[in-house]
Design a protein around this motif. Structure first.
Motif, PDB file in Angstrom:
ATOM      1  N   ARG A   1       2.544  -6.344  -9.122  1.00  0.00           N
ATOM      2  CA  ARG A   1       3.850  -6.738  -8.583  1.00  0.00           C
ATOM      3  C   ARG A   1       4.691  -5.487  -8.327  1.00  0.00           C
ATOM      4  O   ARG A   1       4.904  -4.678  -9.238  1.00  0.00           O
ATOM      5  CB  ARG A   1       4.556  -7.664  -9.580  1.00  0.00           C
TER       6      ARG A   1
ATOM      7  N   GLN B   1       3.302  -9.864  -0.579  1.00  0.00           N
ATOM      8  CA  GLN B   1       4.255 -10.870  -0.121  1.00  0.00           C
ATOM      9  C   GLN B   1       5.356 -11.143  -1.138  1.00  0.00           C
ATOM     10  O   GLN B   1       6.502 -11.367  -0.782  1.00  0.00           O
ATOM     11  CB  GLN B   1       3.520 -12.185   0.189  1.00  0.00           C
ATOM     12  N   HIS B   2       5.011 -11.115  -2.410  1.00  0.00           N
ATOM     13  CA  HIS B   2       5.958 -11.506  -3.454  1.00  0.00           C
ATOM     14  C   HIS B   2       6.505 -10.246  -4.126  1.00  0.00           C
ATOM     15  O   HIS B   2       5.920  -9.705  -5.067  1.00  0.00           O
ATOM     16  CB  HIS B   2       5.278 -12.425  -4.461  1.00  0.00           C
ATOM     17  N   LEU B   3       7.635  -9.783  -3.591  1.00  0.00           N
ATOM     18  CA  LEU B   3       8.216  -8.522  -4.015  1.00  0.00           C
ATOM     19  C   LEU B   3       9.441  -8.731  -4.898  1.00  0.00           C
ATOM     20  O   LEU B   3      10.054  -9.796  -4.897  1.00  0.00           O
ATOM     21  CB  LEU B   3       8.627  -7.707  -2.783  1.00  0.00           C
TER      22      LEU B   3
END
Length: 308
Positions: free
Chosen positions: A202, A229-231
């Motif tokens: 992450r 995509q998930h920042l």
């Protein structure tokens, strides 16, 4: 209808602003009048005058006293800013009249924070009466504050605004980037890492379209890897560090100065990832044609002395 600006300026008095702030604090005309040394009838008249100046009521009369409405909250906020600015004006005047001290407001982007704080530390050691305000934000926000006269100088980049020609800027230092993580990160003992190895973790990054974020996106693109995509997006050094402390698997992209500061304090570690891209250099920026205060000139000169 809201009166024009020149009408507000010509009719507004500082004592009225003090009264508005006091009313916001106490919600009582009697207590507010006592704080600003007015009689209660005088305070009532002054409030009526200021509401006439703005062309709208600022407070709602209730059985609990006076409560600011939406416009009242807005006026109270700016009245406090004006009082703060006047306090800063006095501090700077005292410094000028004494031939030392004064006050300077400096803006800085996250990566250059250690550069600015080192310069300020050295400066205040020589000028102990100097007062300094530090504002950390994005280049776009710092340039806007320069435009508004709320900052004397900023360490940022002038590639962001639509009209960079309105600023005086000097290249201060190249920015080298590093990837950092919690000292307990699973890859902390690796001798060398690739982006492929770090891609699944992450990432804590700047928000979209910021230079450091664009550089990281280019690194992923050049390696043929899909950008995560998930920042976790932030422009705050403290928020970045807090996130890394909260989860040992997170990684973050920061300047080498920030990375080394955190590592020296054993708050994070630098992961051995070599980045091929180069970031834009830091610039020392002032508003073109703006009068530079003596205190701001001292800090400007200290930063120029340290440029590489």
């Amino acid at each position: 209808m809201t009166p024009p600006l020149h009408s507000i300026i010509s009719r507004l008095h500082l004592k009225q602003l003090r009264l508005v702030v006091a009313l916001g604090e106490h919600g009582s005309l009697l207590k507010a009048s006592q704080q600003v040394a007015l009689t209660q009838p005088g305070a009532s008249k002054s409030l009526q005058e200021i509401e006439t100046t703005f062309g709208t009521p600022l407070f709602i009369r209730t059985n609990r006293g006076l409560e600011p409405n939406a416009v009242g909250h807005c006026v109270i906020r700016y009245a406090r800013l004006i009082q703060t600015d006047l306090a800063h004006l006095r501090d700077e005047l005292v410094g000028i009249l004494r031939g030392q001290g004064g006050r300077v407001s400096a803006g800085v982007i996250m990566g250059a924070v250690p550069l600015l704080t080192d310069a300020i530390s050295a400066l205040v050691a020589r000028q102990p009466e100097l007062s300094v305000e530090i504002v950390e934000d994005t280049s776009a926000t710092l340039l806007a504050q320069l435009d508004a006269g709320r900052l004397d100088l900023a360490i940022c980049r002038t590639s962001i605004p639509q009209a960079p020609q309105v600023y005086e800027s000097v290249k201060l230092q190249d920015e080298t980037l590093a990837v950092i993580a919690n000292i307990g990160h699973p890859l902390r003992r690796a001798k060398k890492l690739t982006l492929q190895q770090l891609a699944p973790y992450r990432w804590v990054v700047y928000r979209a379209n910021m230079p450091m974020r664009l550089l990281l996106e280019a690194e992923f693109r050049d390696c043929g890897i899909r950008f995560p995509q998930h920042l976790l997006e932030t422009t705050s050094a403290f928020a970045t560090l807090a996130l890394l402390q909260a989860n040992p698997s997170f990684v973050a992209l920061v300047s080498i100065e920030v990375a080394q500061f955190f590592a020296h304090q054993q708050m994070s570690c630098i992961l051995p990832l070599a980045l091929s891209s180069r970031s834009e250099p830091y610039e020392l920026v002032t508003r073109k044609g703006a009068q530079v205060s003596p205190a701001a000139k001292l800090l400007f000169d200290e930063l120029m002395h340290r440029r590489s």
